[in-house]
Design a protein around this motif. Structure first.
Motif, PDB file in Angstrom:
ATOM      1  N   GLY B 337       0.768  -0.871  -0.271  1.00 41.11           N
ATOM      2  CA  GLY B 337       0.231  -0.140   0.116  1.00 41.11           C
ATOM      3  C   GLY B 337       0.878   1.636  -0.066  1.00 41.11           C
ATOM      4  O   GLY B 337       1.811   1.635   0.292  1.00 41.11           O
ATOM      5  N   ALA B 338       0.177   2.258  -0.605  1.00 41.82           N
ATOM      6  CA  ALA B 338       0.630   3.414  -0.353  1.00 41.82           C
ATOM      7  C   ALA B 338       1.702   4.334   0.353  1.00 41.82           C
ATOM      8  O   ALA B 338       2.554   4.433   0.488  1.00 41.82           O
ATOM      9  CB  ALA B 338      -0.498   4.778  -1.148  1.00 41.82           C
ATOM     10  N   PHE B 339       0.765   3.653   1.749  1.00 40.23           N
ATOM     11  CA  PHE B 339       1.161   4.358   3.218  1.00 40.23           C
ATOM     12  C   PHE B 339       2.518   4.015   3.348  1.00 40.23           C
ATOM     13  O   PHE B 339       3.715   3.980   3.875  1.00 40.23           O
ATOM     14  CB  PHE B 339       0.081   3.786   4.146  1.00 40.23           C
ATOM     15  CG  PHE B 339       1.088   4.702   5.735  1.00 40.23           C
ATOM     16  CD1 PHE B 339       1.318   6.240   5.679  1.00 40.23           C
ATOM     17  CD2 PHE B 339       1.318   4.484   6.720  1.00 40.23           C
ATOM     18  CE1 PHE B 339       1.633   6.757   6.962  1.00 40.23           C
ATOM     19  CE2 PHE B 339       2.332   4.454   7.812  1.00 40.23           C
ATOM     20  CZ  PHE B 339       2.184   5.607   8.017  1.00 40.23           C
ATOM     21  N   ASN B 341       4.928   2.386   1.443  1.00 42.28           N
ATOM     22  CA  ASN B 341       5.789   2.316   0.539  1.00 42.28           C
ATOM     23  C   ASN B 341       6.060   3.942   1.202  1.00 42.28           C
ATOM     24  O   ASN B 341       7.740   3.721   0.258  1.00 42.28           O
ATOM     25  CB  ASN B 341       5.097   1.958  -0.979  1.00 42.28           C
ATOM     26  CG  ASN B 341       5.032   0.973  -0.934  1.00 42.28           C
ATOM     27  OD1 ASN B 341       5.115   0.070  -0.902  1.00 42.28           O
ATOM     28  ND2 ASN B 341       4.405   0.555  -2.735  1.00 42.28           N
TER      29      ASN B 341
END
Lengths: 312, 652
Positions: B337-339, B341
């Motif tokens: 997920g974006a967080f 990463n």
């Protein structure tokens, strides 16, 4: 010595121009979808910033080497003892810190962009496609349309596609360079990759992650059509293709390479995807909180979709 | 017959048969030569049982060069296979085996012993010690490492090589998908070598913390010793993770446990995490000593003190902490997920800051210097721009969103070769050239040496720059073939030519050693480079006790030898006394042989010999705990006589 330095400089300039000059024709820098475009823009920005840094370092190095080489100085020159200077060190740390802050902000923005559905097409419901890999093939299931293909993919252009990725064996990586970067497909959970194509056309995709002897040929073709053409194709498949059965699917899973094939129904009906469906975040160790909300959103989302489908 | 079938190569080829014959012939020849010249006793007394850090160092060096040859041959085979589309030189299975062994051999059995050679040879000299803190453990470290390396290389001709990549991701590495014993070799050979490395780590931390010369405070240590201290701290924190991961992996394969297996609740992602929690710090274990070597060389040949000593040290400390906070960047694409990463993207980019500080410090060391372009310096001068190139592409890879496009491509392959070759390999070769006279009493030829550097850099650029381009054009790594329509052909051919040119440079290096051995003058004194560090304050060749009088650094700086030469600072105070030295011992070698037997038997699931091997290991440990060994003294007269001989020869 001087000649050699010039040679180095010349070589680096030649390489630099080659790299920049050839950019347009490189797949990653020739995006055909919003996600790939974010990545291509980031890449070009990085190439320019990093190129500038490299040039500064090269220039400084060449200056030092030319100016302070022994052959240019008197034999009795004694280099001084120099400790650090606070200003020099502040600059040496400060400038990189600023660059990293700038890139960090940009990185976070881009992360959220590529991890969510592209905004251009967000009004329309995304098309959900399950892409699962087996040694060494790709199975594409269209649960809403009730069809399944092997090693080729038809998608409507100008519409968000939500790929649900998982693997029937080793970890693979689902990658269509011109539509956007890759994501892993794994056996014990489903990962999500949002892609979309801005134009109709043919692209190629592959498994980019080494997964045994047949990985090199584990490729597939992607064709982006207009929504109307796509619907016609779906209809045609539903009318002409054989249904996929458990026996047939077991046969398909046998290790090896296959050409394209098409079926009605999906293998998800008798061999469902792994249960750990965590949407776009599946690492249990991190961002537990965010993950939970993500999770529930996606479940609702899927449910409504299925209802829609059955009511048609 | 059935018993022997398991040792067959599952997927043999003509090349493997040729190698088998060659290996047998070379082994027979080696045994023949040693027996003919009656060298067995000499080998046993002087080398196999030695606890002398200098000799152990040289044995590591030999291993590193041998493995460099093996890994290099692998590399040429890989590049030749890819130089043409649809090439049939190697099939998929062989290609997979070759890139797997290329990675493991180059990282673990070439780069690691090369830096361990420098730890061994240099650290005690740089801190003015007589040996390492645990000399016998040091001997055990070497033999464990040696047995691990030999066991791994044996896979080539007995049972089949590992073929799941040097990262050996599960479930691919599990029995279900990797049926041959190859991956067993991976799990167990690396384990044995890794235990050796872990002991080296403990040994050198203790040595540096406890055995520094009087007056040498931490911030008076030579830069290489600092880098060795920090690298070994990372070893001690990171290697246990590998130990545990390999043990779990081996159990999955041998005893059907389900740690990483898919299906029964095992987690394939756990392997990836554990592997890189070790794997990322591992690259800093390699690069920090390389930085240390370059620091020594750049200041020596700029004829100046190292600029920003304190910031050099602090940047290494910061790197060592950050090294443990970036592992997830090896699999940004695993869907965390974006967080997550974003966090790992930022920590990864942040590591560029202390690394940049070092690059700038080296350049400011050149400032107002008197730069002499000797061979070691030429390596350093090529290192700075080439490594910068590798560094900035690393920052590109750290942008996680963009990394989705670089991951698993030749772009990544180009990047890590771009940091490891100019970083680690150049440092090792520069250091080898620099310290060669200290080890062997003659210099390597400068003309051939400088030509080697230029040829190597040319080959390097040709071999790896094209990969950045094909990577962005969609060429995935670890693929044994591609079709002509992809358009990768020309650039891959250029890569192959570059690899060939690099091979030429390594041949030049070997030729240089031979040529210099034949032709170089031997009366070069103990300080042929006009160097600065304490390690140059001993005689050449270095006596077994290193320094007749323990140096006193109270009045000197981190460049004690320079101070002695130019400011007349006295570092050898007092009189020659009897010197306490450790005894040689054959027990570590026997114990390592036990480990080899244990490992080999486990690989083939042969339980009785495995138990025998284990008993040998435990018996050696038990023997050691009851042994009383307080070392011995070199009498005062003997030390004086040796010192007199050196004076007579005019050395020093």
């Amino acid at each position: 010595m001087k000649v050699n330095l010039k040679g180095t400089l010349l070589a680096s300039i030649v390489f630099g121009t080659l790299l920049l000059g050839g950019c347009d024709s490189l797949l990653v820098l020739d995006p055909k979808g919003p996600q790939a475009e974010v990545q291509a823009n980031d890449t070009m920005m990085l190439i320019y910033i990093m190129g500038a840094i490299v040039l500064v370092v090269f220039a400084m190095l060449i200056f030092m080497l030319v100016k302070y080489r022994a052959s240019k100085q008197s034999p009795d020159y004694e280099p001084p003892h120099i400790h650090g200077h606070w200003l020099v060190e502040t600059i040496c740390i400060g400038v990189p810190v600023l660059i990293v802050i700038f890139l960090g902000v940009r990185s976070v923005e881009s992360n959220y962009l590529v991890e969510s559905a592209p905004e251009e097409y967000v009004e329309e419901e995304p098309l959900v496609i399950y892409a699962s890999s087996s040694d060494w093939k790709w199975h594409f299931s269209y649960p809403e349309q009730g069809i399944e293909t092997v090693n080729y993919l038809y998608i409507p252009a100008n519409r968000n596609i939500e790929f649900k990725l998982y693997s029937h064996g080793p970890i693979t990586s689902f990658w269509i360079p011109q539509l956007g970067g890759q994501k892993y497909a794994m056996a014990d959970m489903v990962t999500t990759l949002h892609l979309a194509a801005d134009v109709e056309g043919e692209f190629w995709g592959r498994n980019a992650n080494f997964a045994g002897a047949g990985t090199a040929e584990q490729t597939f073709d992607v064709t982006a059509l207009s929504q109307q053409e796509f619907d016609e194709w779906v209809e045609e498949v539903q009318e002409t293709a054989e249904p996929i059965t458990e026996e047939k699917f077991e046969e398909l899973l046998e290790p090896g390479h296959l050409g394209r094939s098409t079926y009605t129904g999906t293998h998800l009906e008798f061999s469902p995807a792994p249960e750990h469906n965590h949407g776009s975040s599946d690492d249990v160790n991190h961002d537990q909180h965010e993950e939970d909300t993500d999770h529930s959103e996606h479940e609702n989302h899927n449910d409504t979709e299925h209802e829609d489908h059955s009511s048609h | 017959m059935e018993f022997f079938e398991r040792f067959m190569i599952p997927h043999p080829s003509f090349l493997i048969y040729v190698s088998m014959v060659l290996i047998v012939l070379v082994s027979i020849a080696l045994v023949g030569v040693i027996t003919y010249f009656k060298l067995w006793g000499y080998l046993w007394r002087e080398w196999i049982t030695t606890v002398d850090h200098k000799k152990i160092g040289i044995m590591y060096l030999l291993m590193a060069l041998l493995m460099l040859f093996r890994g290099g041959v692998d590399a040429i085979m890989l590049r030749y296979q890819l130089s043409m589309p649809e090439n049939t030189f190697l099939d998929a299975q062989h290609y997979n085996e070759v890139f797997t062994t290329h990675g493991v051999v180059m990282i673990l059995f070439m780069a690691m012993p090369f830096i361990t050679f420098f730890f061994n040879f240099l650290v005690p000299l740089q801190i003015g010690a007589r040996d390492v803190a645990f000399p016998r453990l040091n001997n055990l470290s070497f033999w464990l490492f040696f047995m691990g390396a030999m066991l791994f290389n044996l896979s080539f001709v007995v049972g089949g090589s590992p073929d799941a990549g040097w990262t050996s991701y599960f479930p691919l590495a599990d029995v279900e998908f990797s049926k041959s014993v190859g991956t067993n070799y991976y799990m167990i050979a690396i384990q044995i070598a890794g235990i050796g490395t872990l002991m080296t780590g403990i040994n050198f931390i203790t040595t540096i913390m406890k055995m520094r010369a009087p007056g040498m405070t931490l911030f008076k240590m030579p830069m290489f010793t600092w880098s060795a201290l920090i690298a070994n701290l990372i070893v001690v924190f990171a290697f246990p993770v590998l130990t545990v991961a390999l043990a779990m992996g081996a159990m999955d394969r041998l005893f059907d446990t389900q740690f990483f297996a898919i299906g029964n609740g095992g987690m394939d992602m756990l392997w990836a995490n554990l592997f890189w929690v070790w794997g990322h710090p591992e690259v800093y274990i390699l690069i920090l000593p390389a930085f240390g070597i370059f620091s020594e060389i750049i200041s020596t040949f700029s004829r100046r003190n190292l600029y920003g000593y304190n910031s050099m040290v602090w940047s290494m400390i910061v790197i060592s902490v950050f090294a443990f906070t970036v592992w997830t960047h090896h699999f940004f694409t695993m869907g965390q997920g974006a967080f997550t990463n974003s966090i790992f993207s930022i920590t990864t980019m942040a590591i560029a800051i202390p690394t940049g500080v070092k690059i700038f410090n080296w350049m400011f060391t050149l400032y107002k210097g008197k730069i002499e372009f000797t061979t070691p310096m030429l390596y350093a001068v090529h290192f700075i721009p080439l490594f910068t190139l590798g560094g900035v592409t690393g920052v590109m890879l750290a942008m996680s969103a963009a990394d989705y496009q670089y991951h698993n491509t030749m772009f990544l392959v180009a990047h890590f070769h771009n940091v490891i070759i100019p970083g680690v390999v150049y440092a090792m070769l520069a250091g080898l050239t620099f310290y060669w006279p200290k080890m062997f009493g003659f210099m390597l030829n400068e003309k051939i040496g400088k030509a080697t550097v230029w040829v190597m850099s040319t080959g390097f650029l040709l071999a790896f720059m094209p990969m950045y381009i094909t990577g962005l054009d969609g060429q995935a790594r670890r693929m044994y073939t591609y079709s002509e329509s992809t358009g990768f052909t020309t650039l891959n051919m250029v890569s192959f030519v570059g690899a060939g040119i690099m091979a030429v440079s390594f041949i030049m290096l070997v030729w240089n050693i031979w040529y210099s051995f034949k032709n170089s003058p031997r009366n070069i004194g103990s300080d042929p480079w006009n160097a600065r560090g304490l390690e140059w304050a001993t005689h050449t060749p270095i006596p077994a006790y290193n320094f007749a009088i323990t140096p006193d650094i109270t009045d000197s700086t981190s460049e004690a030898f320079w101070d002695m030469k130019h400011k007349g600072t006295e570092i050898f105070k007092g009189d020659i006394k009897k010197i306490h030295m450790p005894n040689y011992s054959g027990v570590p070698f026997i114990m390592s042989c036990g480990f080899f037997l244990l490992g080999f038997s486990l690989i083939f699931s042969m339980w009785i010999p495995a138990i025998v091997g284990l008993i040998v290991v435990l018996a050696c440990m038990a023997y050691r705990s009851f042994e009383k060994d307080h070392g011995y003294y070199i009498p005062e007269e003997e030390v004086k006589a040796t010192e007199k001989q050196y004076e007579k020869r005019g050395a020093k």
